[in-house]
Design a protein around this motif. Structure first.
Motif, short mmCIF file in Angstrom:
data_model
loop_
_atom_site.label_atom_id
_atom_site.label_comp_id
_atom_site.label_asym_id
_atom_site.label_seq_id
_atom_site.Cartn_x
_atom_site.Cartn_y
_atom_site.Cartn_z
N TRP A 141 0.82 -1.21 0.00
CA TRP A 141 0.00 0.00 0.00
C TRP A 141 0.86 1.27 0.00
O TRP A 141 2.08 1.19 0.20
CB TRP A 141 -0.98 0.00 1.19
CG TRP A 141 -0.36 0.15 2.54
CD1 TRP A 141 -0.06 1.31 3.18
CD2 TRP A 141 0.04 -0.92 3.42
NE1 TRP A 141 0.50 1.05 4.41
CE2 TRP A 141 0.56 -0.31 4.59
CE3 TRP A 141 0.01 -2.32 3.36
CZ2 TRP A 141 1.05 -1.06 5.67
CZ3 TRP A 141 0.49 -3.06 4.43
CH2 TRP A 141 1.00 -2.43 5.57
N VAL A 142 0.18 2.40 -0.22
CA VAL A 142 0.84 3.72 -0.31
C VAL A 142 0.14 4.66 0.66
O VAL A 142 -1.08 4.79 0.62
CB VAL A 142 0.74 4.28 -1.75
CG1 VAL A 142 1.38 5.66 -1.84
CG2 VAL A 142 1.39 3.32 -2.74
N GLU A 143 0.92 5.32 1.51
CA GLU A 143 0.36 6.29 2.44
C GLU A 143 0.62 7.70 1.91
O GLU A 143 1.76 8.04 1.56
CB GLU A 143 0.98 6.10 3.83
CG GLU A 143 0.65 4.72 4.40
CD GLU A 143 1.34 4.44 5.73
OE1 GLU A 143 1.95 5.38 6.32
OE2 GLU A 143 1.26 3.29 6.19
N VAL A 144 -0.45 8.50 1.84
CA VAL A 144 -0.40 9.80 1.18
C VAL A 144 -0.76 10.91 2.15
O VAL A 144 -1.66 10.76 2.98
CB VAL A 144 -1.40 9.80 0.00
CG1 VAL A 144 -1.56 11.20 -0.59
CG2 VAL A 144 -0.97 8.81 -1.07
N GLU A 145 -0.03 12.02 2.03
CA GLU A 145 -0.32 13.23 2.81
C GLU A 145 -0.92 14.27 1.86
O GLU A 145 -0.28 14.62 0.86
CB GLU A 145 1.00 13.74 3.37
CG GLU A 145 0.93 14.55 4.62
CD GLU A 145 2.35 14.87 5.04
OE1 GLU A 145 2.86 15.93 4.62
OE2 GLU A 145 2.95 14.03 5.75
N MET A 146 -2.12 14.74 2.18
CA MET A 146 -2.86 15.61 1.24
C MET A 146 -2.60 17.09 1.50
O MET A 146 -3.53 17.87 1.69
CB MET A 146 -4.35 15.30 1.30
CG MET A 146 -4.73 13.98 0.67
SD MET A 146 -4.41 13.89 -1.11
CE MET A 146 -5.79 14.84 -1.73
N THR A 147 -1.34 17.51 1.51
CA THR A 147 -1.02 18.92 1.66
C THR A 147 -0.47 19.44 0.33
O THR A 147 0.55 18.94 -0.15
CB THR A 147 0.04 19.13 2.77
OG1 THR A 147 -0.40 18.43 3.93
CG2 THR A 147 0.23 20.60 3.08
N PRO A 148 -1.13 20.43 -0.29
CA PRO A 148 -0.64 20.94 -1.58
C PRO A 148 0.75 21.58 -1.46
O PRO A 148 1.10 22.12 -0.41
CB PRO A 148 -1.69 21.98 -1.98
CG PRO A 148 -2.92 21.59 -1.22
CD PRO A 148 -2.42 21.05 0.09
N TYR A 149 1.52 21.50 -2.52
CA TYR A 149 2.85 22.13 -2.55
C TYR A 149 3.23 22.39 -3.99
O TYR A 149 2.61 21.85 -4.93
CB TYR A 149 3.91 21.23 -1.87
CG TYR A 149 4.09 19.89 -2.55
CD1 TYR A 149 3.24 18.82 -2.27
CD2 TYR A 149 5.10 19.69 -3.50
CE1 TYR A 149 3.39 17.60 -2.91
CE2 TYR A 149 5.26 18.47 -4.13
CZ TYR A 149 4.40 17.43 -3.83
OH TYR A 149 4.55 16.23 -4.47
N GLU A 150 4.27 23.22 -4.17
CA GLU A 150 4.75 23.51 -5.52
C GLU A 150 5.81 22.47 -5.90
O GLU A 150 6.73 22.20 -5.13
CB GLU A 150 5.34 24.92 -5.55
CG GLU A 150 5.72 25.36 -6.95
CD GLU A 150 6.27 26.78 -6.97
OE1 GLU A 150 7.41 26.97 -7.44
OE2 GLU A 150 5.57 27.70 -6.50
N ILE A 151 5.67 21.90 -7.09
CA ILE A 151 6.63 20.87 -7.54
C ILE A 151 7.99 21.52 -7.75
O ILE A 151 8.11 22.52 -8.49
CB ILE A 151 6.11 20.19 -8.82
CG1 ILE A 151 4.80 19.44 -8.50
CG2 ILE A 151 7.16 19.24 -9.40
CD1 ILE A 151 4.17 18.74 -9.68
N PRO A 152 9.03 20.99 -7.09
CA PRO A 152 10.36 21.58 -7.20
C PRO A 152 11.03 21.16 -8.52
O PRO A 152 10.49 20.32 -9.23
CB PRO A 152 11.11 20.97 -6.01
CG PRO A 152 10.44 19.65 -5.79
CD PRO A 152 8.99 19.82 -6.20
N ASP A 153 12.19 21.75 -8.84
CA ASP A 153 12.83 21.25 -10.06
C ASP A 153 14.01 20.33 -9.80
O ASP A 153 14.59 19.80 -10.73
CB ASP A 153 13.16 22.38 -11.06
CG ASP A 153 14.10 23.41 -10.50
OD1 ASP A 153 14.18 24.49 -11.09
OD2 ASP A 153 14.73 23.13 -9.47
#
Ligand code: DOR
Ligand code: ZN
Ligand code: ZN
Length: 356
Positions: free
Chosen positions: A291-303
């Motif tokens: 399984w995969v555990e996910v945190e639902m906090t938006p963020y800007e994708i880094p480069d």
């Protein structure tokens, strides 16, 4: 407690570059990127060097994959006019067959009818045929599916007319399925102009109208989200003749979670697109205790800061809706908050076949 727990995701379209492209990606680095993206099973494409069109080349890739993969990997066999006689033998060691009907990276390409007919009549019926088909090639493949009464899967559908044709074919009960990529959902030709070679891939990024059509069909016609993770080095991308392709394994779920945040797709539908349907369409094995555990906090994708060997992304600056916190594969923590813990060899090579 994670905000969300998902099954281990399945990405049915990746390029892991072994053999011949190890400077771009390897099974060890590509599957590290997969785990960082919440993906525990990948299918890898045959446009390697040499391409996976002979049992010898497939055996080389299988050996490397078994030694180096950190998550489960299945390999596509490739169709080539000179190698069609090998198709039945190749099938034993491959998850599915890939046919390229249009030009892309590498030399694999089928544009003669006898080779196509040989693929549809000699590739074992219990294994799927997937196609890189653009524009009228989509109609050619639908015709073959109808004629031979066997399923076809369309890779990376990118244009309005293609997704509408596939919707019509499905409406008539024809055995067709399709995937779309995050880059064709989140980027347009305007981004291609901004990104230059870093926004160049096949199929090309579409118009805003193409993108709208893909989103409009996401809840019915589209069966899978697949990345077409196609790493090339920054040096290659900066050269006079840049190869097409972009990486995507680490950004696919985070981007799709922004669509969950926006209410454009439900978690249930996303689970179907990124796990249930890929597994059913390619008849892939279950991964117990995964399984995969996910945190639902938006963020800007880094480069920067990626596991993929190519080390860049075309999505920098876009908003992700959540991130992968932890991945458990067969009861073992494979990824934990930025650290890939699964060792090379922890992944299984599919299909597990004693005689290949
Ligand atoms: O842009 C692409 N790159 N499209 C493909 O179909 C192949 C891929 C690659 O292998 O780099
Ligand atoms: Zn393709
Ligand atoms: Zn591809």
């Amino acid at each position: 407690m994670p905000d969300l727990t998902l099954p281990g995701l399945i990405d049915v379209h990746t390029h892991l570059r072994v053999p011949g492209g190890e400077h771009k990606e390897t099974f060890a680095t590509g599957t590290a990127a997969a785990l960082a993206g919440g993906v525990t099973m990948v299918l890898a494409m045959p446009n390697t060097n040499p391409p996976l069109t002979t049992p010898e080349a497939l055996a080389i890739a299988r050996r490397a994959g078994a030694a180096d993969a950190r998550c489960d990997v299945g390999l596509f066999a490739g169709a080539a006019p000179a190698d069609v006689a090998h198709l039945p033998a190749l099938a034993e060691g491959a998850a599915a067959l890939k046919i390229y009907l249009n030009d892309t990276f590498g030399r694999l390409r089928v544009d003669d009818l006898p080779t196509l007919v040989a693929c549809f009549t000699t590739w074992p019926r219990h294994k799927l045929i997937a196609l890189h088909a653009e524009q009228q090639s989509v109609a050619v493949a639908i015709g073959l599916a109808a004629t031979y009464g066997r399923p076809v899967h369309f890779c990376h559908v990118s244009r309005r007319e293609e997704i509408e044709l596939i919707a019509d074919a499905k409406g008539r009960g024809l055995p067709v399925t399709c995937e779309v990529t995050p880059h064709h959902l989140f980027l347009t030709e305007a981004d291609a102009a901004r990104l230059g070679a870093l926004g160049d891939m096949r199929p090309l990024l579409g118009t805003a109208d193409d993108v709208a059509a893909l989103w409009a069909h996401l809840n019915d016609t589209v069966d899978c989200i697949a990345t077409d993770h196609a790493p090339h080095t920054l040096a290659e991308k900066g050269s006079a003749n840049p190869p097409p392709g972009v990486p995507g394994l680490e950004t696919s779920l985070p981007l799709m979670l922004s669509a969950v945040q926006d209410g454009r797709v439900t978690v249930e539908r996303l689970t179907a697109l990124m796990h249930d349907n890929p597994r059913r369409i390619y008849d892939l094995p279950a991964q117990p205790e995964t399984w995969v555990e996910v945190e639902m906090t938006p963020y800007e994708i880094p480069d920067a800061g990626w596991q993929t060997k190519c080390g860049w992304t075309p999505f920098a600056g876009l908003t992700a809706g959540g991130r992968v916190a932890r991945v458990v594969l067969r009861g073992e923590v494979a990824y934990d908050n930025g650290a890939v813990l699964a060792a090379p060899g922890a992944g299984m090579l599919l299909p597990v076949h004693p005689t290949f």
